[in-house]
Scaffold this motif. Structure first.
Motif, PDB file in Angstrom:
ATOM      1  N   ALA A   8       0.808  -1.221   0.000  1.00 42.26           N
ATOM      2  CA  ALA A   8       0.000   0.000   0.000  1.00 42.26           C
ATOM      3  C   ALA A   8       0.844   1.274   0.000  1.00 42.26           C
ATOM      4  CB  ALA A   8      -0.925   0.004   1.219  1.00 42.26           C
ATOM      5  N   LEU A   9       2.166   1.146  -0.049  1.00 43.27           N
ATOM      6  CA  LEU A   9       3.019   2.337   0.018  1.00 43.27           C
ATOM      7  C   LEU A   9       2.934   3.188  -1.252  1.00 43.27           C
ATOM      8  CD1 LEU A   9       6.211   0.888   1.767  1.00 43.27           C
ATOM      9  CD2 LEU A   9       4.455   2.380   2.746  1.00 43.27           C
ATOM     10  N   ILE A  10       2.568   2.586  -2.387  1.00 49.77           N
ATOM     11  CA  ILE A  10       2.370   3.347  -3.637  1.00 49.77           C
ATOM     12  C   ILE A  10       0.895   3.261  -4.016  1.00 49.77           C
ATOM     13  CG2 ILE A  10       2.890   3.492  -6.099  1.00 49.77           C
ATOM     14  CD1 ILE A  10       5.631   2.381  -5.555  1.00 49.77           C
ATOM     15  N   ASP A  11       0.256   4.409  -4.138  1.00 54.97           N
ATOM     16  CA  ASP A  11      -1.131   4.471  -4.593  1.00 54.97           C
ATOM     17  C   ASP A  11      -1.125   4.552  -6.125  1.00 54.97           C
ATOM     18  OD1 ASP A  11      -3.771   4.872  -5.116  1.00 54.97           O
ATOM     19  OD2 ASP A  11      -3.947   6.781  -4.039  1.00 54.97           O
ATOM     20  N   VAL A  12      -1.403   3.420  -6.741  1.00 52.24           N
ATOM     21  CA  VAL A  12      -1.312   3.328  -8.208  1.00 52.24           C
ATOM     22  C   VAL A  12      -2.250   4.317  -8.896  1.00 52.24           C
ATOM     23  CG1 VAL A  12      -1.712   1.816 -10.185  1.00 52.24           C
ATOM     24  CG2 VAL A  12      -0.583   0.931  -8.138  1.00 52.24           C
ATOM     25  N   PHE A  13      -3.461   4.459  -8.357  1.00 54.05           N
ATOM     26  CA  PHE A  13      -4.487   5.264  -9.024  1.00 54.05           C
ATOM     27  C   PHE A  13      -4.676   6.626  -8.356  1.00 54.05           C
ATOM     28  CE2 PHE A  13      -5.679   0.728  -9.455  1.00 54.05           C
ATOM     29  CZ  PHE A  13      -5.452   0.599 -10.808  1.00 54.05           C
ATOM     30  N   LYS A  14      -3.620   7.121  -7.736  1.00 50.49           N
ATOM     31  CA  LYS A  14      -3.712   8.417  -7.052  1.00 50.49           C
ATOM     32  C   LYS A  14      -4.013   9.532  -8.058  1.00 50.49           C
ATOM     33  CE  LYS A  14       1.211   9.556  -7.411  1.00 50.49           C
ATOM     34  NZ  LYS A  14       2.438   9.876  -6.676  1.00 50.49           N
TER      35      LYS A  14
END
Length: 610
Positions: A8-14
């Motif tokens: 969860a450290l990278i929000d792909v759909f941010k």
């Protein structure tokens, strides 16, 4: 739980700015990597300590040999138990924790998420490209470049941050340990490093260039193969299997030739590094033994020196493949940039407002347009459609009728003039709001390879089942939809229609398209050969539905079958992008001009018949 935390450290759909990626290679990398820079920095720091631990193990080995030689066996554990426990702690606890943290960062946090973040942002950008962008390339090649750029960028960045950094720390630590034993031990490794850098300096640019050419050839092959699969019906109808094989074979041979050039370079680099590594092992071992024979270093230093250079030998072989992988991936990224880094041709203006339609007036105000070719397809066209008026556009093929529809939808920008809807210039409103206010049924009613329900809800995403059934009934599609079976468990509204709707007949596709526009219920309606795929009986059956659909709407209809538009309020006859006649059906027949000739051809006055 631990895995989920790192994943969860990278929000792909941010939420991110929908901007064109920069054109240069390094700025292109930076555009995506700066979005995850804390994690890349963490990998760099953890990799530093992982490399130090690996070198420390060899230092421990040399130290262990020296302690064993200098101490009686009976007193060995009593004298060195503290140092031995520290070695054990490093091997059993610290090393697994550091390497485990590295794997969590690389495999859980970065690997899948960064790849899909790049794919998602590239897909968002390319999806809003102009229609001409997609007309000028293979759909398969565009998709291939979107899909391959993400993993290639991630792999090359991780290899630089992780692998090359690891080797630099390893080589630097080795030089320090050699210097601590005897400065002369540094000489073979220093010469090896210089030779290794020279080999990379010579071979790497060649690998990079040949990898880029191979990647371009790979995308070309993918485009040709997908193009053949997408048009397999045409291929079979014209019995062109052999020609299609030759078309794909030509691209495959080109790819094979370019990959062979790439692998020749890699093989030459591999052989050169292997020879250089042999020299490193031989000279370091010989020098260490000579220094030991002169009582200048201990036997533990021999173990340290020989062990480290053997390890460096293995790493040099590995790093060669890493370097090859880096530049192969860089070549893939450069190939992907050819598609991704292209400016959009049709853009919303800054601070564009949504279109608001209160009446439905459409005014083509002295517009000029051409497809980048000399001479205008549309030249000085001026037409005002009153609120609720239903007009038919008539003219020979190539007159510009469908082009006018594309311009109304702002699929292309005008060269001159304006198109106004209720006084609002469509170039100044958002494209989404413009197209939301116009319902379109085209001649080529291709559907998405999804279920009937999903295709219908493109007209109104929140439509209820009752609304779907009503639209289907009005479009006279309720007779065949319950009978559909896609052969994969989908029936009725859940049946998938195949790519572009190939599992349905032309008439069935067009009735689904009409039902979709009925659901949309937009105030402006465009019918571009809306009943061209229907036989006369079915057309008559749904004409009542079309009349219902047109009520209260501004309608622009195009039809080669003139009987389908003869009852409209006004007919506008176009030839070579200009209006040549306008009036009702009766008025135009009495005038005896172009429309009358077209009508005569369709009602009995065929060529050769008096």
């Amino acid at each position: 739980m631990l895995f989920r935390h790192f994943e969860a450290l990278i929000d792909v759909f941010k939420a991110s700015p929908d901007v064109e990626p920069p054109p240069g290679l390094l700025p292109f990398y930076a555009h995506y990597l700066r979005q995850v820079w804390p994690l890349m920095l963490a990998v760099l720091v953890v990799g530093f300590f992982a490399a130090l631990i690996e070198v420390a193990l060899f230092s421990f080995l040399g130290r262990l040999i020296d302690m064993a030689q200098a101490t009686p066996s009976a007193a060995f554990f009593d004298q060195y138990h503290g140092e031995l426990l520290w070695m054990l702690l490093v091997v059993l606890l610290i090393r697994p924790l550091v390497f485990g943290l590295h794997d969590l960062l690389a495999n859980q946090a970065i690997s899948p998420s960064l790849t899909n973040l790049i794919r998602w942002q590239n897909h968002r950008y390319v999806l809003q490209q102009s229609l001409s962008f997609f007309h000028n390339d293979f759909a398969g090649r565009i998709a291939q470049r979107i899909m391959q750029t993400g993993p290639a960028l991630r792999d090359s960045a991780m290899q630089v941050v992780d692998a090359l950094w690891h080797v630099l720390v390893y080589a630097g630590s080795a030089l320090y340990l050699f210097a601590a034993a005897d400065l002369r031990l540094m000489l073979p490794l220093s010469l090896w490093l210089a030779g290794y850098c020279l080999l990379l300096w010579y071979f790497v640019p060649r690998i990079k260039n040949r990898s880029a050419r191979a990647s371009a050839a790979r995308s070309k092959l993918m485009g040709r193969v997908v193009d053949g699969y997408s048009n397999v019906t045409t291929l079979k109808l014209f019995a062109h299997t052999r020609e299609e094989e030759g078309y794909a074979r030509e691209a495959m041979q080109e790819l094979l030739d370019k990959v062979r050039l790439q692998t020749r370079t890699v093989t030459a680099l591999d052989f050169s590094v292997t020879c250089l590594n042999g020299l490193l092992i031989a000279t370091t071992a010989s020098l260490a033994l000579w220094l030991w024979s002169q009582a200048l270093i201990s036997s533990g230093a021999i173990a340290l020196a020989v062990g480290l250079v053997i390890r460096i030998n293995g790493m040099a072989e590995w790093i060669m493949w890493v370097v090859n992988g880096i530049f192969e991936n860089v070549g893939t990224v450069q190939d992907g940039m050819r598609t991704i880094v292209q400016p959009r041709q049709v853009l919303d203006q800054p601070h564009a407002e949504p279109l608001r339609v209160s009446q439905g007036t459409v005014h083509f105000e002295h517009i000029h347009f051409h497809y980048g070719k000399p001479g205008g397809v549309i030249a000085g066209f001026d037409l005002r459609v009153r609120p609720g008026e239903k007009i038919g556009l008539v003219g020979p093929s190539g007159a510009g009728k469908s082009t006018l529809v594309s311009l109304l939808l702002r699929l292309y920008d005008l060269q001159d003039g304006r198109i106004l809807i209720d006084g609002q210039d469509i170039a100044t409103v958002t494209q989404e709001s413009l197209r939301a206010q116009i319902g379109v049924v085209t001649q080529d009613c291709s559907l998405l390879h999804r279920s009937i329900r999903d295709n219908l809800r493109y007209g109104k995403p929140d439509a209820s089942d009752a609304e779907l059934l009503e639209a289907v009934r009005k479009a006279r599609a309720d007779a065949f939809i319950p009978l559909l079976d896609d052969g994969q468990g989908g029936r009725g509204f859940d049946a998938r229609v195949g790519e572009r709707g190939v599992k349905l007949s032309g008439g069935q596709r067009q009735r689904i398209a009409i039902a979709r526009v009925l659901l949309k219920d937009a105030p402006i309606l465009v019918l571009d050969e809306a009943t061209s795929a229907l036989d006369s009986e079915v057309e008559a059956a749904i004409q009542e539905s079309l009349d219902t659909l047109m009520q209260g709407k501004t309608v622009i209809a195009i039809a080669h079958r003139l009987s389908t538009i003869a009852r409209l309020d006004r007919l506008v006859v176009i030839d070579q992008g200009r209006i040549v006649e306008t009036g009702s059906h009766r008025q135009l027949i009495e005038r005896g001009g172009l429309y009358a000739r077209l009508w005569q051809h369709q009602t009995g006055g065929f060529v050769g018949v008096e």
